[in-house]
Design a protein around this motif. Structure first.
Motif, short mmCIF file in Angstrom:
data_model
loop_
_atom_site.label_atom_id
_atom_site.label_comp_id
_atom_site.label_asym_id
_atom_site.label_seq_id
_atom_site.Cartn_x
_atom_site.Cartn_y
_atom_site.Cartn_z
N GLY B 336 0.80 -1.22 0.00
CA GLY B 336 0.00 0.00 0.00
C GLY B 336 0.83 1.28 0.00
N SER B 337 2.17 1.13 -0.02
CA SER B 337 3.01 2.33 0.03
C SER B 337 3.29 2.89 -1.36
CB SER B 337 4.35 1.99 0.70
OG SER B 337 5.12 1.17 -0.18
N GLY B 338 2.85 2.18 -2.39
CA GLY B 338 3.10 2.64 -3.75
C GLY B 338 4.32 2.00 -4.37
N SER B 339 5.14 1.33 -3.57
CA SER B 339 6.33 0.67 -4.12
C SER B 339 5.92 -0.60 -4.86
CB SER B 339 7.30 0.30 -2.98
OG SER B 339 8.24 -0.64 -3.45
N SER B 340 6.46 -0.75 -6.05
CA SER B 340 6.15 -1.98 -6.79
C SER B 340 7.38 -2.87 -6.89
CB SER B 340 5.62 -1.63 -8.19
OG SER B 340 6.59 -0.82 -8.84
N ALA B 341 8.41 -2.53 -6.10
CA ALA B 341 9.65 -3.31 -6.16
C ALA B 341 9.41 -4.72 -5.64
CB ALA B 341 10.72 -2.62 -5.32
N PRO B 342 9.86 -5.74 -6.37
CA PRO B 342 9.73 -7.10 -5.86
C PRO B 342 10.65 -7.31 -4.65
CG PRO B 342 10.99 -7.11 -7.90
CD PRO B 342 10.51 -5.69 -7.70
N VAL B 343 10.17 -8.05 -3.67
CA VAL B 343 10.97 -8.37 -2.49
C VAL B 343 11.39 -9.84 -2.57
CG1 VAL B 343 11.04 -8.44 0.03
CG2 VAL B 343 9.70 -6.66 -1.12
N PHE B 344 12.70 -10.05 -2.69
CA PHE B 344 13.26 -11.41 -2.75
C PHE B 344 13.62 -11.84 -1.33
CE2 PHE B 344 14.13 -11.90 -7.37
CZ PHE B 344 13.84 -10.61 -7.80
N GLY B 345 13.15 -13.03 -0.95
CA GLY B 345 13.44 -13.50 0.41
C GLY B 345 14.60 -14.50 0.44
N PHE B 346 15.54 -14.27 1.33
CA PHE B 346 16.71 -15.16 1.48
C PHE B 346 16.84 -15.61 2.92
CE2 PHE B 346 17.46 -12.55 -2.16
CZ PHE B 346 18.01 -13.40 -3.10
N ILE B 347 17.15 -16.88 3.09
CA ILE B 347 17.42 -17.38 4.44
C ILE B 347 18.83 -17.95 4.46
CG2 ILE B 347 16.83 -19.16 6.14
CD1 ILE B 347 13.91 -18.48 5.57
N ALA B 348 19.59 -17.54 5.45
CA ALA B 348 21.00 -17.98 5.56
C ALA B 348 21.39 -18.07 7.02
CB ALA B 348 21.91 -16.98 4.85
N GLY B 349 22.42 -18.84 7.27
CA GLY B 349 23.10 -18.79 8.56
C GLY B 349 22.36 -19.36 9.75
N LEU B 350 21.36 -20.22 9.54
CA LEU B 350 20.67 -20.79 10.70
C LEU B 350 21.64 -21.66 11.51
CD1 LEU B 350 17.15 -21.81 9.29
CD2 LEU B 350 17.89 -19.63 10.25
N GLY B 351 21.51 -21.62 12.81
CA GLY B 351 22.34 -22.44 13.69
C GLY B 351 23.81 -22.08 13.63
N GLY B 352 24.10 -20.84 13.24
CA GLY B 352 25.48 -20.35 13.32
C GLY B 352 26.33 -20.58 12.08
N ARG B 353 25.72 -21.08 10.99
CA ARG B 353 26.53 -21.19 9.78
C ARG B 353 26.93 -19.79 9.34
NH1 ARG B 353 24.74 -25.56 5.63
NH2 ARG B 353 25.17 -26.69 7.54
N ASP B 354 28.17 -19.63 8.90
CA ASP B 354 28.68 -18.29 8.61
C ASP B 354 27.94 -17.62 7.45
OD1 ASP B 354 30.57 -18.10 10.60
OD2 ASP B 354 32.11 -19.11 9.42
N ILE B 355 27.72 -16.33 7.61
CA ILE B 355 27.24 -15.51 6.51
C ILE B 355 28.43 -14.63 6.11
CG2 ILE B 355 25.64 -13.69 5.79
CD1 ILE B 355 23.64 -14.80 7.83
N MET B 356 28.92 -14.83 4.88
CA MET B 356 30.14 -14.15 4.43
C MET B 356 29.77 -13.09 3.40
SD MET B 356 32.11 -16.27 6.09
CE MET B 356 33.79 -16.26 5.51
N ALA B 357 30.77 -12.25 3.08
CA ALA B 357 30.55 -11.26 2.02
C ALA B 357 30.14 -11.98 0.74
CB ALA B 357 31.81 -10.44 1.80
N ALA B 358 30.71 -13.18 0.51
CA ALA B 358 30.38 -13.95 -0.69
C ALA B 358 28.91 -14.36 -0.71
CB ALA B 358 31.26 -15.19 -0.77
#
Lengths: 299, 384
Positions: B336-358
């Motif tokens: 409802g804000s007027g933005s039509s940008a798609p939102v991509f959902g990502f899940i990473a790092g559960l249980g302490g797996r590293d999230i790196m710059a890569a």
């Protein structure tokens, strides 16, 4: 009564429990707090978890008590009281005493962990358990304070409670707290004296008051005090004190112990009991009494 | 004074400088150093406070509640299972309008036993009426703890300062420890609106019927809605005294960004490194780190993300059967804000797996390849 005795009121007249509260007729818990607060007076804060007294006090925005009340979660009477005491001291109020005021469910069952921890730390609070021997506030369900043979809504007549009442006083004695006592609404002077004693001792104090519940015991409201007295006279609920977990003092020496039947027959919750079940209860009461006498004489 | 300290000790310093009066806590890895240092501070008099060493987190929060209603400034810290055990009393603290501040070290929920980081512990407490501030550096830990007390006491709502297990709790960083007299000027002693005292006996938090309960909850929400402005105001005041601005959100190179990453916690810090690298290659990318999760900063989210043509939300958490929780909140804010940008959902790092710059490079590759999300959830670094 053969001889008429003149009675003198020895308790303070100040009332901190207001009339018109939400207690049932003949409520033992109501009298219990009335007597304890006569001893503690106005400079007291009280923590009340889920229990009959959470209702008796009155709904928001009312309170029948002349002292500040914190209504806390079911299992947290002791830990909340500890926090209140610490908080008061940190803001410079070292005078106000803190009472945790819980039923048997909140003490024997769901609250025993936090009670044990407060006692182990010897936190400076008075913990009072008013024991009406079941979850009365939720509609009479069995607790570990419910005695053998009693009917409750979760121990129906066809399947009555077949375990003995948990010995909370022995559990508390094992913590070697400076002071603990049993007390009865039928002996107000004794209860008052014990509360005064507790007030003047620093550390964890524990008072276990038998509080008859006409609603849950299926007894007549006018018999509440009589039942509390019979509980003492039959040695079902003896009156005694324990200091440092070791020094036992019997406060009411029973000469002619009344039979437990006199106590049971006034209560609908025991009406289904056959003579052999009553005999078994009598034997259990006698055993407990002997066990207590050994502790009293052991020192 | 500049010092190299671990994230957990940064929490201890925050509580100490705030002149916390009552602390009650129970040990749980990876929170232990928070309370160890506070115990020492109480023992040697650096901090004039009572430390109640309880037998469980449930009692820890109960004791904090008791101390807070008595009028004392109160702090605790926990993690994962401990926070879950407190759940009932989190409602009690917020419903009782008690400004308790708690450090939560984000640790994954068991089973299987995990001591490593993800956000499911704190996000499981999303609806308990606590403010939640997710931090990404040890400096922020100290600063946000002090600010949390200021906001909590001004509005009568408890606050959680949330930091990643190990990635921050055990990471050593240079921290400018604020001077006590400056903290005292910023955060005066706690003056409760009402408290448990025989001088004015009241009953608190008792039986509340349908004729009153609804209004109490309405007021809690209405006060929550005031927090974004209060965060901003107290953040500016903090800047005047300490020279560091505290903001509810941290947009980084978002103004001209075509793709905006939405991040939180330490991953939000790593994302900045990735953004710098990708900017050098000419990719128009920015990072939008959400620090204040509750209340949710709707206006800031709408304002900053409105300009993006694509949004990539990274979550170190999951609402099973739906998707990442920050991402779902962003979608809800943009609706409802007027933005039509798609939102991509990502899940990473559960249980302490590293999230790196890569990991962010992988995310950006997916976002650039697709006009709109092909999948509801994109999993980064999972062995499928």
């Amino acid at each position: 009564m053969s001889k008429q005795k003149k009675m003198t009121l020895t308790l303070p007249t100040e009332e901190l429990v207001g009339s018109g509260n939400l207690a049932c007729q003949g409520c033992g818990a109501n009298l219990a707090l009335r007597y304890v607060l006569k001893a503690f007076g106005k400079r007291t804060a009280i923590c009340i978890p889920a229990c009959c007294w959470a209702v008796i006090d009155g709904p928001f925005p009312y309170s029948c008590l002349g002292i500040p009340v914190y209504h806390c979660a079911f299992e947290t009477a002791a830990s909340t009281a500890t926090g209140v005491k610490a908080g008061l001291e940190m803001i410079g109020d070292t005078e106000t005493q803190v009472i945790a005021w819980a039923g048997d469910g909140g003490t024997f069952d769901i609250g025993i962990q936090s009670l044990s921890a407060a006692a182990e730390r010897n936190d400076d609070i008075l913990y009072v358990c008013y024991d009406n021997e079941a979850y009365m506030n939720t509609g009479i369900q069995r607790s570990s304070a419910t005695p053998t043979g009693a009917w409750t809504t979760t121990t129906p007549v066809k399947f009555p409670k077949d375990q003995p009442k948990k010995d909370i006083d022995a559990i508390m004695a094992a913590h070697r707290i400076p002071y603990q006592a049993t007390a009865s609404i039928a002996y107000p002077e004794d209860l008052y004296k014990k509360a005064v004693k507790a007030k003047n001792i620093r550390g964890t104090k524990f008072i276990h008051v038998l509080a008859p519940c006409p609603t849950g015991w299926k007894s007549r409201p006018e018999d509440a005090v009589k039942l509390a007295r019979l509980a003492v006279q039959t040695s079902y609920f003896p009156l005694y004190e324990v200091e440092d977990g070791e020094k036992y003092t019997l406060n009411f020496k029973i000469q002619n112990k009344k039979s437990i039947d006199e106590y049971l027959k006034l209560q609908g919750r025991f009406r289904h009991l056959k003579p052999e079940a009553i005999a078994a209860i009598q034997a259990e009461v006698d055993r407990n009494w002997d066990r207590l006498l050994k502790k009293v004489t052991a020192r | 004074m500049r010092k190299v300290i671990m994230g957990n000790h940064a929490l201890s310093y925050g509580a100490m400088l705030s002149r916390t009066q009552v602390i009650s806590a129970y040990p749980i890895t990876p929170q232990t150093q928070v309370v160890e240092l506070l115990s020492e501070m109480c023992a040697d008099g650096t901090l004039q406070a009572k430390f109640i060493k309880v037998e469980s987190e449930h009692s820890a929060m109960a004791a904090c509640i008791g101390a807070s209603i008595a009028g004392a400034r109160t702090f605790t810290a926990t993690s994962a299972q401990g926070l879950a055990l407190m759940h009932e009393l989190l409602h009690w603290a917020s419903g009782g309008r008690l400004p308790i501040v708690m450090g939560d070290i984000n640790r994954a929920m068991a089973p299987g036993w995990s001591i490593w980081t993800d956000q499911n512990d704190s996000l499981s407490q999303r609806d308990t009426g606590w403010m939640q501030f997710y931090v990404s550096s040890n400096q922020e830990v100290v600063d946000t703890t002090i600010q949390a007390f200021k906001i909590a006491e001004a509005i009568g709502i408890p606050a959680m300062v949330v930091l990643d297990a190990f990635a921050l709790s055990h990471a050593y960083e240079v921290v400018d420890i604020p001077e006590q007299d400056k903290v005292d000027a910023y955060l005066p002693p706690y003056k409760p609106y009402a408290r448990l005292t025989p001088d004015a006996p009241c009953a608190f938090d008792g039986l509340t019927g349908p004729e009153h309960y609804f209004e109490l909850r309405y007021k809690l929400q209405k006060d929550m809605e005031k927090v974004p402005a209060l965060f901003d105001e107290t953040g500016r005041e903090f800047e005047k005294i300490f020279g560091r601005r505290l903001e509810a959100v941290e947009p980084y190179l978002c103004d001209d960004a075509e793709i905006i990453l939405v991040t939180s916690g330490t991953a939000g810090f790593t994302a900045r490194v990735a953004v710098d690298e990708m900017r050098k290659e000419g990719i128009k990318i920015g990072n939008f780190r959400i620090r204040m999760f509750r209340p949710f900063p709707f206006d800031a989210v709408r304002r900053v993300l409105a300009k993006a043509s694509k949004i990539a939300g990274l979550d170190r958490n999951i609402s099973y059967g739906y998707h990442g929780i920050f991402c779902q909140e962003v979608k809800s804010a943009l609706n409802g804000s007027g933005s039509s940008a798609p939102v991509f959902g990502f899940i990473a790092g559960l249980g302490g797996r590293d999230i790196m710059a890569a990991s962010f490079r992988e995310i950006v590759d997916i976002v650039r390849r697709q006009d709109k999300p092909a999948e509801e959830i994109n999993w980064i670094g999972v062995k499928k």
